[in-house]
Design an enzyme around this catalytic site. Structure first.
Site, short mmCIF file in Angstrom:
data_model
loop_
_atom_site.label_atom_id
_atom_site.label_comp_id
_atom_site.label_asym_id
_atom_site.label_seq_id
_atom_site.Cartn_x
_atom_site.Cartn_y
_atom_site.Cartn_z
N GLN B 212 0.79 -0.99 -0.04
CA GLN B 212 -0.05 -0.06 0.01
C GLN B 212 0.84 1.37 0.00
O GLN B 212 0.35 2.40 -0.06
CB GLN B 212 -1.02 -0.03 1.23
CG GLN B 212 -1.96 -1.06 1.40
CD GLN B 212 -2.69 -1.09 2.71
OE1 GLN B 212 -2.66 -2.16 3.26
NE2 GLN B 212 -3.26 0.07 3.16
N GLU B 247 0.65 -1.73 4.41
CA GLU B 247 1.15 -0.52 4.50
C GLU B 247 2.63 -0.47 4.97
O GLU B 247 3.25 -0.01 4.21
CB GLU B 247 0.03 0.36 5.67
CG GLU B 247 0.57 1.76 5.74
CD GLU B 247 -0.29 2.60 6.76
OE1 GLU B 247 -1.28 2.16 6.91
OE2 GLU B 247 0.14 3.83 6.77
N ARG B 325 -5.33 7.55 17.15
CA ARG B 325 -6.58 7.29 16.55
C ARG B 325 -7.63 6.55 17.53
O ARG B 325 -8.82 6.89 17.44
CB ARG B 325 -6.55 6.68 15.19
CG ARG B 325 -7.87 6.72 14.29
CD ARG B 325 -7.63 6.54 12.94
NE ARG B 325 -7.19 7.63 12.13
CZ ARG B 325 -7.88 8.47 11.57
NH1 ARG B 325 -9.16 8.51 11.63
NH2 ARG B 325 -7.20 9.39 10.87
N ALA B 525 -5.90 5.23 5.56
CA ALA B 525 -6.74 6.36 6.16
C ALA B 525 -7.78 6.58 5.56
O ALA B 525 -8.20 7.64 5.60
CB ALA B 525 -5.60 7.70 6.61
N GLU B 726 -12.68 2.91 5.60
CA GLU B 726 -12.70 2.53 7.04
C GLU B 726 -13.62 2.47 7.78
O GLU B 726 -14.33 1.39 8.52
CB GLU B 726 -11.45 3.20 7.57
CG GLU B 726 -10.19 2.74 7.17
CD GLU B 726 -8.90 3.75 7.90
OE1 GLU B 726 -8.99 4.85 7.48
OE2 GLU B 726 -8.06 3.33 8.78
#
Lengths: 512, 788
Positions: B212, B247, B325, B525, B726
């Protein structure tokens, strides 16, 4: 080895015995549409369709190519995703997947397409409709991590519908079309393939490292001339040695085609199940005759695995969490063992398991068949399987129960468990506490449960804790007892319950 | 007429420029098996395959390594240890600590100690098993509870607060005090981690990665080789699923393959078999959340003190952002007038946990929803009433970190779903059912999600694109985003087509390559379309501006006399086809190529003050889930799900609905059947799909509807759309809450019994037992699942 791969007759004589169909397609044939997701038969990305002649009919079923030895497919028609659009047009399963947005990352997609194409093939050729249950059954061994399945189920349900898009939608994706895609024909009706396969049946299978005897005589010969060979049937467990632990096998003797081991019939006093009968075959056979058995079978592994795995393999493998041993224990099944020299002996299932992964099987013996008493099959019986996931999961706990009742009294009781000990096991004390008691004697039930708590000490592992296993074993006995006494206990384990019965669902709701 | 997959009306404003929405750009390639994943690329005859030798200790010094038998194994061409890495050994994404190969010390089971390149993967795997490695074990920290006790953190603790949490908690008339252990999740992308590296003639290397974040793979490959970044080219056409798991985790494979490729002057493939992937790569973080909440008799939250300990594993990886987060989402949709939220980065000797769809957010949202369920039982109200009471609304519109909720979406959306799902009538029917049925219990819950959109690391909020028009009018666009199934390439092509006013099929989106768009942010994200779509739009508008200028001059027309509509170029009274016009522009030496760039405006978070605006906007949604539970076993079925989700003006509603459904089911899996399990040595025991169970088709309800909330993004996002990747994952929390509700029904909702995460049948069974015991007045131990 000769077989038809898509539309090509293949002859291959140099493969190692355990070389998988998946590797063969990808590495030797450049057919990379078939994917490896897990190499353990758990995800379905490697699904293939395999056509075989049975009683002159060509029928197709799915399998996991990642754990199937290529040579086991000798004389078959092997269909990979590349074949389905060979004519330049999409197969109805492919078309429906595109239209329903059934793919996102696309990696699992070829596997789903083949499972759906198999469903299409089988339903269409028998002119049966496709319902949701059939779709979910067909894709029970296919994992998708992107879509959440709804569009894939929709695709399965819409395979018969008129196509909405033209096949050329990629080039002109905006153009509406209503032309039906004229898909060529059903594979099972393809006479050319059929004729070729018929021709292959008469050819000797002359692999030196993968022997596939078709009768007992050939089997005896194979065993005699290859004393070091390993036996394989469906290979759904054995092949994990190859793909997960990187073990190389030398010679393999495949017992799955031995006619005498494929018997499945009802005799005068017993049901005989050959060791090489697959789960799918028994599932089919039991559908109307033995619905409880059928329901349990539908919860064993996935469609792909059930098409390959055998009853004999499930029992001989001696896993304490296999689902058929408890069933056979509940019916006091006899096991017919076959020695390499051709002699046989009978062992009762109750005496078969000796310890963890240990059985009475001598080195030169195999299971030939199982005999289940028809009288006992006619008695009240239930099978309950508890697992984390409904489809394609291994039991945390499994209970097979049989109650023989005479004049309101329990005269014979079997409570056989999977997942409760190092072997499949009966709760002998718990059985005794119920035997001779009235069927509605709740005190006896409680005593039985207490007895079970004292006699079994299951282990904790990633599937369940020891406490849960024991609590389940007890609760399942209670559940069976309630069912015996006519209480309507809806249970999720053992058979699928339709959502529409269960959900509160409101007509007032304006949802589809 | 084409069938729409859901009850969704395709508004003109929703379609980028077309009557019908394009399907996924690779859909036909997917279904025909023609889509090429890295393992499908033809292999060179001299290509080598990699396997690594793994640590069998969670925390130990390595005393000795004997690889003689490994080197001698047939097929083995090269064996490397840490000292053989030509450049730096550290391959951490942001900070440090992740080593390509361990040196004299290991800190998780599964850490790579040495690597083998062999003529086949099979030979490599067989060879690595022959290594003899001697360890001197050290004490291992395996649980975040231990991390907190021992104060072992990978990074410093951060706290967000507002009002006076302590004082308000003390004076609150009602209080809750408890904790919940939330287990992590395995990504289970169907395509395992893989990279192929090929050395080039300049000493550099080209890497095909399933990543990613190609720019990071490029940077790290350069680092381990000791090369300038410009000598490394990374290409990603598509991934077979990512979900955050590719990622940061994908870089190791690229680096290992590159080191071995350059050493051996041949192509090298590193593909992790599934079991290695499940053992060696990071997962969603476990969280151990302790909470104290004060609330009014009506159920209004007055104060909250949350301590959230993330199980980060042995290194920081992306854990700072993940824990942040989680903290930013501990309010979820609810106003907390007085709050203290502390996030701890717990260090454990387990694989370093990483990004996973939601990136910590789900652990905050689940905490918030659990608190709501408990308050509802405590005050004797329907949990939906408690949700609406506490929901952000006028005068209750500021988050604990000081960002105002500008849009008035949440409450409206919840109420719309409440009505359309017939929530109240179903609640009554369920209550009646539960009273009558001794063996089956139903549960119902409506849970919202409010998810902040932007990377919390500000610098990542930038996107780049490169756009060319060729003389036949065909368009090629590259951007920094990667395709992992989410439909990014499709959406970007739609955006470009709409920007030009041309047909979608004129636009080709090529592989993502580091030599086309440099220094790109990860596709993560949920920001893929927001950032890259905007950058592509910028590039398109630049070229369109040039074309307009050219048209004005060439045809002597006013600016507003130029337009491109429906694939036709309007030049005053004249109409020209797009290819004709482009040809003309080319002949007149107009530049038909441009880069595009975008940076997210308005955002900024002051970490010292713990205040600011980390997010440009919020994506919102809500789901109603209904479940039925077998009280004998705790087994259950999800029988109905209704979702209403806010994607602003959808660029492609079919793709967005696919994202919503897929995320929902993935979230549901996390909270139900997917259970990670570790033994007391720190070894993961759920290392295969045979023992780690993601949902199958039989686990989704037949009644499963998704509708899109009809409102534009109030921020100037790309065509006023909203991010979708997400946020809907957290809608799966409705299933967990519905299960908890079913358990609570056993105690007539007098208590909401603790329910483990995931809520396996076992967990549900014991939660029901707890409720039963409560009702029976048995002072039994609440059967709370031990968390390790």
């Amino acid at each position: 080895m000769k077989l038809i791969l898509n539309d090509e007759l293949i002859e291959e004589n140099t493969l190692p015995s355990d070389f998988t169909a998946l590797r063969y397609l990808r590495e030797k044939r450049g057919l990379t549409g078939t994917k490896e997701g897990c190499a353990s038969g758990d995800c379905g990305a490697c699904t293939l369709l395999v056509g075989a002649l049975e009683d002159g009919e060509l029928t197709y079923s799915t399998l996991n190519s990642c754990i199937t030895p290529m040579q086991s497919l000798t004389g078959k028609h092997v269909v990979s995703v590349e074949y389905l659009s060979k004519t330049g047009e999409l197969h109805p399963a492919q078309q429906a997947m595109v239209e329903s947005h059934g793919s996102q990352c696309g990696f699992c997609t070829p596997g789903f397409v083949l499972s759906l194409a198999g469903l299409y093939e089988n339903k269409q050729s028998s002119e049966q409709p496709i319902d949701r249950e059939a779709v979910c059954d067909a894709i029970s061994g296919n994992l998708c991590r992107c879509t959440g399945y709804r569009p894939i189920i929709d695709a399965g349900l819409s395979m018969f519908k008129e196509s909405m898009f033209k096949e050329s939608m990629v080039k002109e994706p905006m153009i509406e079309g209503s032309n039906e895609t004229p898909y060529v024909e059903l594979m099972s009706k393809n006479d050319s393939i059929k004729t070729q396969l018929e021709g292959l049946q008469t050819e000797p299978h002359d692999s030196s490292n993968y022997l596939q005897p078709t009768d007992l005589e050939q089997l005896a010969h194979a065993l005699k001339s290859n004393p070091a060979a390993t036996l394989i049937a469906g290979g759904t467990d054995l092949m994990l040695e190859n793909t997960q632990r990187y073990r190389d096998f030398d010679a393999l003797i495949d017992v799955s085609c031995v006619a005498e081991l494929k018997h499945l019939h009802i005799g005068e006093t017993s049901l005989t199940i050959g060791a090489s009968v697959t789960y799918s075959e028994l599932e089919d056979f039991s559908k109307t005759l033995y619905p409880q058995m059928n329901a349990l079978l539908s919860r064993i592994a996935s469609r792909q695995i059930r098409n390959r795995g055998t009853i004999g393999g499930n029992v001989a493998n001696a896993s304490p969490i296999a689902d058929l041993p408890p069933l056979l224990l509940a019916f006091d099944a006899d096991i017919q063992l076959l020695k390499n020299d051709g002699s046989t002996r009978v062992v009762n299932i109750a005496d078969f398991y000796q310890g963890y992964k240990q059985t009475q099987l001598a080195k030169d013996e195999m299971i030939a068949s199982f005999d289940v008493s028809l009288d006992k099959l006619a008695q009240f019986h239930r099978f309950y399987k508890v697992s984390k996931r409904m489809e394609d999961d291994i039991s945390s706990v499994m209970l097979a129960v049989r109650f023989e009742e005479k004049n309101g009294t329990l005269t014979d009781v079997r409570l056989a468990f999977g997942g409760m000990a190092a072997t499949p096991i009966r709760g002998l004390k718990a059985e005794a506490a119920l035997t001779g008691k009235l069927i509605n004697d709740e005190q006896a039930l409680n005593q039985s449960i207490e007895a079970l708590r004292s006699e079994l000490t299951p282990m904790s592992d990633m599937r369940a804790s020891s406490n849960y296993r024991l609590d389940m074993a007890c609760n399942l006995i209670r559940k069976a007892w309630l069912e015996l006494n006519g209480t309507d206990v809806v249970t999720f384990s053992g058979h699928a319950v339709s959502d529409s019965i269960l959900s509160t669902g409101s007509e007032a709701s304006n949802h589809a | 007429m084409r069938k729409l997959p859901q009850d969704f009306t395709l508004g003109a404003k929703n379609a980028a420029n077309n009557r019908l929405l394009p399907v996924h750009e690779s859909a036909i390639k997917h279904v025909t098996g023609q889509a090429v994943y890295i393992d499908d690329m033809p292999e060179w005859p001299n290509e080598l395959h990699v396997a690594t030798g793994l640590s069998t200790e969670a925390h130990a010094d390595i005393v000795s390594i004997n690889l003689d038998k490994v080197r001698a194994y047939p097929g083995v061409v090269d064996v490397i240890v840490q000292a053989d890495i030509p450049g730096e050994i550290d391959v951490s994404p942001v900070l440090s600590g992740d080593l390509l190969l361990a040196g004299d010390f290991v800190h998780f089971i599964g850490q790579s100690i040495f690597a083998v390149a062999a003529t086949s993967l099979r030979a490599a795997k067989q060879a690595v098993a022959l290594a003899q490695i001697e360890y001197k074990p050290r004490e291992a920290t395996l649980h975040p509870r231990q991390s907190l006790e021992r104060q072992e953190f990978v990074l410093p603790t951060h706290t967000i607060s507002c009002g006076d949490a302590k004082g308000a908690l003390e004076s609150a008339p009602n209080k809750l005090k408890s904790d919940m252990y939330i287990k992590g999740q395995e990504h289970f992308y169907l395509e395992g981690q893989i990279s192929v590296a090929t050395p080039n003639e300049d000493g550099g290397v080209q890497v095909f990665a399933s990543s990613q974040h190609p720019a990071e793979v490029q940077k790290l490959v350069a680092r381990v080789l000791g090369l300038p970044v410009a000598q490394v080219l990374v290409e990603v056409r598509r991934m077979g699923g990512g979900f955050g798991g590719k990622e940061s985790q994908a870089a190791v494979l690229g680096c290992m393959a590159a080191v071995l490729a350059v050493r051996n002057r041949c192509p090298v493939k590193y593909r992790m078999p599934r079991q290695d992937d499940m053992v060696q790569t990071g997962k969603r973080h476990d969280f151990w959340n302790s909470y104290q909440v004060g609330f009014s008799d009506a159920g209004e939250i007055l104060a909250a003190e949350y301590d959230m300990v993330g199980k980060c594993g042995c290194t920081a990886d992306l854990s700072d952002g993940v824990v942040d987060r989680a903290m930013f989402h501990a309010d979820n949709a609810y106003f907390l007038p007085n709050a203290r939220i502390s996030g701890y980065r717990g260090k454990t000797h387990t694989v370093s946990n990483t990004a996973f769809r939601g990136f910590g957010g789900p652990k905050g949202v689940l905490l918030a929803e659990n608190v709501i369920e408990e308050i509802a039982c405590a005050v004797g109200k329907d949990s939906l009433d408690i949700r609406k009471l506490n929901c952000y609304q006028t005068d209750k519109d500021t988050t604990p970190y000081g960002q105002k909720i500008d849009e008035d979406v949440l409450l409206t959306l919840i109420e719309e779903l409440e009505t359309s799902s017939d929530y109240r009538a179903r609640r009554e029917a369920i209550n009646a059912f539960n009273k009558q049925n001794p063996f089956l219990k139903k549960g119902l819950a409506l849970t919202p999600v409010k998810f902040g959109i932007s990377f919390t690391s500000k610098h990542l909020n930038q996107g780049g694109a490169l756009l060319h028009i060729y003389t036949d009018g065909s368009v090629h666009v590259s951007h920094g985003g990667t395709e992992m199934g989410q439909g990014l390439y499709t959406k970007v092509a739609q955006i470009v087509a709409k920007a030009f006013g041309i047909d979608y099929q004129r636009v080709n989106v090529g592989s993502t390559r580091t030599d086309k768009v440099p220094n790109a942010s990860p596709t993560a994200a949920s920001a893929g379309t927001d950032l890259n779509g905007m950058a592509a739009l910028d590039a398109a508008m630049t070229i369109k501006g040039r074309l307009q200028e050219f048209a004005m001059e060439h045809f002597a027309i006013a600016a507003d006399a130029f337009a491109i509509e429906d694939d036709q170029v309007i030049l005053g009274s004249e109409i020209m086809s797009f290819p004709e016009f482009i040809k003309l522009a080319y002949m007149n030496r107009v530049s038909l190529s441009s880069t595009g760039f975008y940076k997210t405006p308005k955002i900024g978070y002051d970490r010292k003050a713990a205040k600011g605006r980390p997010f440009l906007y919020f994506a919102n949604g809500a789901a109603v889930a209904e479940v039925i539970v077998d009280t004998f076993t705790g087994e259950y079925k999800v029988t109905q799900v209704d979702i209403l989700h806010d994607v602003g003006d959808s660029i492609n509603a079919d793709i967005d609905i696919g994202q919503i459904e897929g995320a929902f089911v993935q979230g549901m899996g996390w909270l139900t059947s997917e259970e990670l399990s570790w033994d007391d040595k720190g070894r993961i025991t759920t290392n295969s799909p045979a023992n780690y169970k993601i949902p199958t088709s039989a686990d989704i309800p037949e009644k499963f509807t998704v509708k899109l909330f009809d409102r534009s993004n109030s921020e100037e996002s790309v065509y006023r759309s909203k991010a979708v990747g997400e946020p809907p994952l957290m809608l799966g929390i409705s299933v967990w809450c519905a299960l908890k509700d079913a358990c609570a029904s056993v105690a007539d909702h007098k208590i909401s019994p603790p329910l483990a995460v995931p809520a396996t049948p076992e967990a549900v069974f014991y939660a029901m037992q707890a409720a039963q015991n409560h009702k029976a007045g048995v002072n039994g131990e609440v059967a709370k699942e031990a968390s390790l």
